[in-house]
Design a protein around this motif. Structure first.
Motif, PDB file in Angstrom:
ATOM      1  N   SER A  76      -2.892 -14.942   0.650  1.00 12.32           N
ATOM      2  CA  SER A  76      -3.005 -15.962   1.577  1.00 12.32           C
ATOM      3  C   SER A  76      -3.506 -15.247   2.873  1.00 12.32           C
ATOM      4  O   SER A  76      -3.914 -15.763   3.949  1.00 12.32           O
ATOM      5  CB  SER A  76      -1.875 -16.697   1.792  1.00 12.32           C
ATOM      6  N   ASN A  77      -3.602 -13.858   3.017  1.00 11.01           N
ATOM      7  CA  ASN A  77      -3.876 -13.137   4.215  1.00 11.01           C
ATOM      8  C   ASN A  77      -5.435 -13.365   4.325  1.00 11.01           C
ATOM      9  O   ASN A  77      -6.159 -12.868   3.415  1.00 11.01           O
ATOM     10  CB  ASN A  77      -3.446 -11.897   4.135  1.00 11.01           C
ATOM     11  N   ARG A  78      -6.085 -13.897   5.552  1.00 11.16           N
ATOM     12  CA  ARG A  78      -7.417 -14.329   5.219  1.00 11.16           C
ATOM     13  C   ARG A  78      -8.065 -13.181   6.317  1.00 11.16           C
ATOM     14  O   ARG A  78      -9.480 -13.329   6.232  1.00 11.16           O
ATOM     15  CB  ARG A  78      -7.741 -15.713   5.837  1.00 11.16           C
ATOM     16  N   SER A  79      -7.356 -12.256   6.675  1.00 11.33           N
ATOM     17  CA  SER A  79      -7.916 -11.115   7.874  1.00 11.33           C
ATOM     18  C   SER A  79      -8.469  -9.802   6.605  1.00 11.33           C
ATOM     19  O   SER A  79      -7.798  -9.669   5.760  1.00 11.33           O
ATOM     20  CB  SER A  79      -7.177 -10.759   8.611  1.00 11.33           C
ATOM     21  N   HIS A  80      -9.143  -9.192   7.454  1.00  8.65           N
ATOM     22  CA  HIS A  80      -9.594  -7.942   6.644  1.00  8.65           C
ATOM     23  C   HIS A  80      -8.871  -6.743   7.525  1.00  8.65           C
ATOM     24  O   HIS A  80      -8.881  -6.807   8.687  1.00  8.65           O
ATOM     25  CB  HIS A  80     -11.159  -7.692   6.757  1.00  8.65           C
ATOM     26  N   ILE A  81      -7.901  -6.200   6.871  1.00  6.68           N
ATOM     27  CA  ILE A  81      -6.872  -5.621   7.517  1.00  6.68           C
ATOM     28  C   ILE A  81      -6.903  -3.983   6.853  1.00  6.68           C
ATOM     29  O   ILE A  81      -6.377  -4.210   5.338  1.00  6.68           O
ATOM     30  CB  ILE A  81      -5.675  -6.082   7.837  1.00  6.68           C
ATOM     31  N   VAL A  82      -7.143  -3.083   7.157  1.00  8.70           N
ATOM     32  CA  VAL A  82      -7.310  -1.841   6.474  1.00  8.70           C
ATOM     33  C   VAL A  82      -6.660  -0.489   7.230  1.00  8.70           C
ATOM     34  O   VAL A  82      -6.857  -0.732   8.626  1.00  8.70           O
ATOM     35  CB  VAL A  82      -8.575  -1.334   6.236  1.00  8.70           C
ATOM     36  N   LYS A  83      -5.864   0.195   6.946  1.00  9.75           N
ATOM     37  CA  LYS A  83      -5.249   1.274   7.395  1.00  9.75           C
ATOM     38  C   LYS A  83      -6.450   2.253   7.766  1.00  9.75           C
ATOM     39  O   LYS A  83      -7.199   2.585   6.917  1.00  9.75           O
ATOM     40  CB  LYS A  83      -4.018   1.881   6.519  1.00  9.75           C
ATOM     41  N   LEU A  84      -6.439   2.839   8.965  1.00  9.02           N
ATOM     42  CA  LEU A  84      -7.160   3.744   9.360  1.00  9.02           C
ATOM     43  C   LEU A  84      -7.078   5.042   9.163  1.00  9.02           C
ATOM     44  O   LEU A  84      -5.752   5.568   9.433  1.00  9.02           O
ATOM     45  CB  LEU A  84      -7.471   3.607  11.088  1.00  9.02           C
ATOM     46  N   PRO A  85      -7.966   5.818   8.509  1.00  7.61           N
ATOM     47  CA  PRO A  85      -7.629   7.455   8.245  1.00  7.61           C
ATOM     48  C   PRO A  85      -7.313   8.052   9.605  1.00  7.61           C
ATOM     49  O   PRO A  85      -7.987   7.272  10.494  1.00  7.61           O
ATOM     50  CB  PRO A  85      -8.741   8.005   7.502  1.00  7.61           C
ATOM     51  N   LEU A  86      -6.625   9.228   9.424  1.00  7.45           N
ATOM     52  CA  LEU A  86      -6.610   9.855  10.909  1.00  7.45           C
ATOM     53  C   LEU A  86      -7.669  10.120  11.455  1.00  7.45           C
ATOM     54  O   LEU A  86      -7.610  10.120  13.111  1.00  7.45           O
ATOM     55  CB  LEU A  86      -5.472  11.175  10.370  1.00  7.45           C
TER      56      LEU A  86
END
Length: 324
Positions: free
Chosen positions: A125-135
């Motif tokens: 249901s999450n409609r956002s694009h959310i990604v962990k940023l590499p260091l």
């Protein structure tokens, strides 16, 4: 970049379930474990809030695994206690089980048949694009390793934003909001809460989305450090988990979140010293999201208007967004 929007109408929920569309989304647990933990923590904060009837929106639509013709979680018949039980089960399994996605699913099904379907709903249901940023792509001056790219605007809003940006230009500013509000923001976008029941802090400078170029001001709105703007945080003794050495990310009850947004610099943007108010919600787009655990403190004196800060933001953001 955007995930498909999930319609909550019952017919759509059932067809999603029957076609097996939902099961694919949850496979991402393996790849984005930290993102999943963040989504679960946001869900928990909204569910445990005294304001849950207002901010826990959307409420899950989850098909009953024992009776695929009925909804076990239904927005029309809200049952917060049952939801809390399923969420506690999700969290305790994520705490105890190291192993493949299938192993985690098996353990959840054993503990509570609604735990895994709820986890699937939280992810899909999450409609956002959310990604962990590499260091290499993190903003060092934010002093947290929990940094994410967060694009929470639907494509149509992003397109309107880019059009306005060509006309008026843009800059970056922080937006602080208590963690309990982000469950909704990720699914409904950043909205103007002023003068609605969603408003938590006073709208001293009128109606709009409140931003600041100074990180410490936005941290105040995120519920950090017991500052005068903060929402009180439950004592640590309420923690659901026993302390463990290999603790997963985000088990803390005391999480603070701050977003770095891009905002259109048109005459609509009202600047009252370091408190900015943007009455046009189409003119604010989230770009980065930072999470702090248990009073861990970022650099409180970041000013997004300083050239060296702007340069660093553009270094990190350039290839991430503008190439898409």
């Amino acid at each position: 970049l955007m995930q498909p929007a999930v319609c909550t109408r019952e017919l759509c929920v059932f067809s999603f379930y029957t076609l097996g569309v939902m099961s694919g989304a949850a496979e991402e647990v393996a790849t984005g474990a930290e993102v999943v933990d963040l989504l679960v923590a946001m869900c928990r904060a909204a569910l445990e809030s005294p304001r849950k009837s207002i901010i826990f929106e959307p409420y899950p639509s989850v098909v009953d695994p024992n009776d695929p013709k009925t909804l076990a979680f239904n927005p029309k018949k809200k049952n917060y206690e049952r939801l809390q039980k399923a969420l506690d089960s999700v969290m305790s399994i994520r705490e105890m089980t190291q192993g493949s996605y299938l192993e985690i699913k098996k353990q959840m099904d054993k503990l509570d048949p609604l735990a895994h379907p709820l986890l699937q709903w939280i992810i899909s249901s999450n409609r956002s694009h959310i990604v962990k940023l590499p260091l290499s792509r993190q903003l060092k001056f934010m002093h947290t390793s929990h940094q994410f790219l967060l694009l929470s605007s639907p494509p149509a809003k992003e397109a309107r934003f880019r059009t306005a940006k060509k006309l008026y230009g843009s800059t970056f500013a922080f937006h602080g909001s208590h963690i309990e509000n982000w469950h909704s923001v990720l699914r409904n976008g950043l909205v103007n809460a002023s003068y609605t029941k969603l408003q938590l802090h006073g709208a001293a400078y009128g109606k709009g989305i409140y931003l600041s170029p100074i990180s410490s001001i936005s941290f105040g709105y995120s519920g950090r450090n017991g500052s005068f703007l903060a929402t009180p945080t439950p004592p640590a003794s309420l923690s659901f988990f026993p302390p463990s050495t290999n603790s997963l990310f985000l088990q803390s009850r005391n999480l603070n979140c701050i977003a770095l947004c891009e905002v259109i610099t048109s005459k609509d943007l009202q600047k009252h010293g370091n408190i900015w108010v943007c009455p046009v919600s189409d003119h604010v787009c989230t770009r980065f999201f930072f999470v702090y655990e248990d009073g861990q403190v970022g650099d409180a004196n970041i000013n997004t208007q300083e050239p060296k800060v702007q340069k660093e933001i553009m270094r990190v953001i350039g290839t991430q967004i503008y190439s898409s």
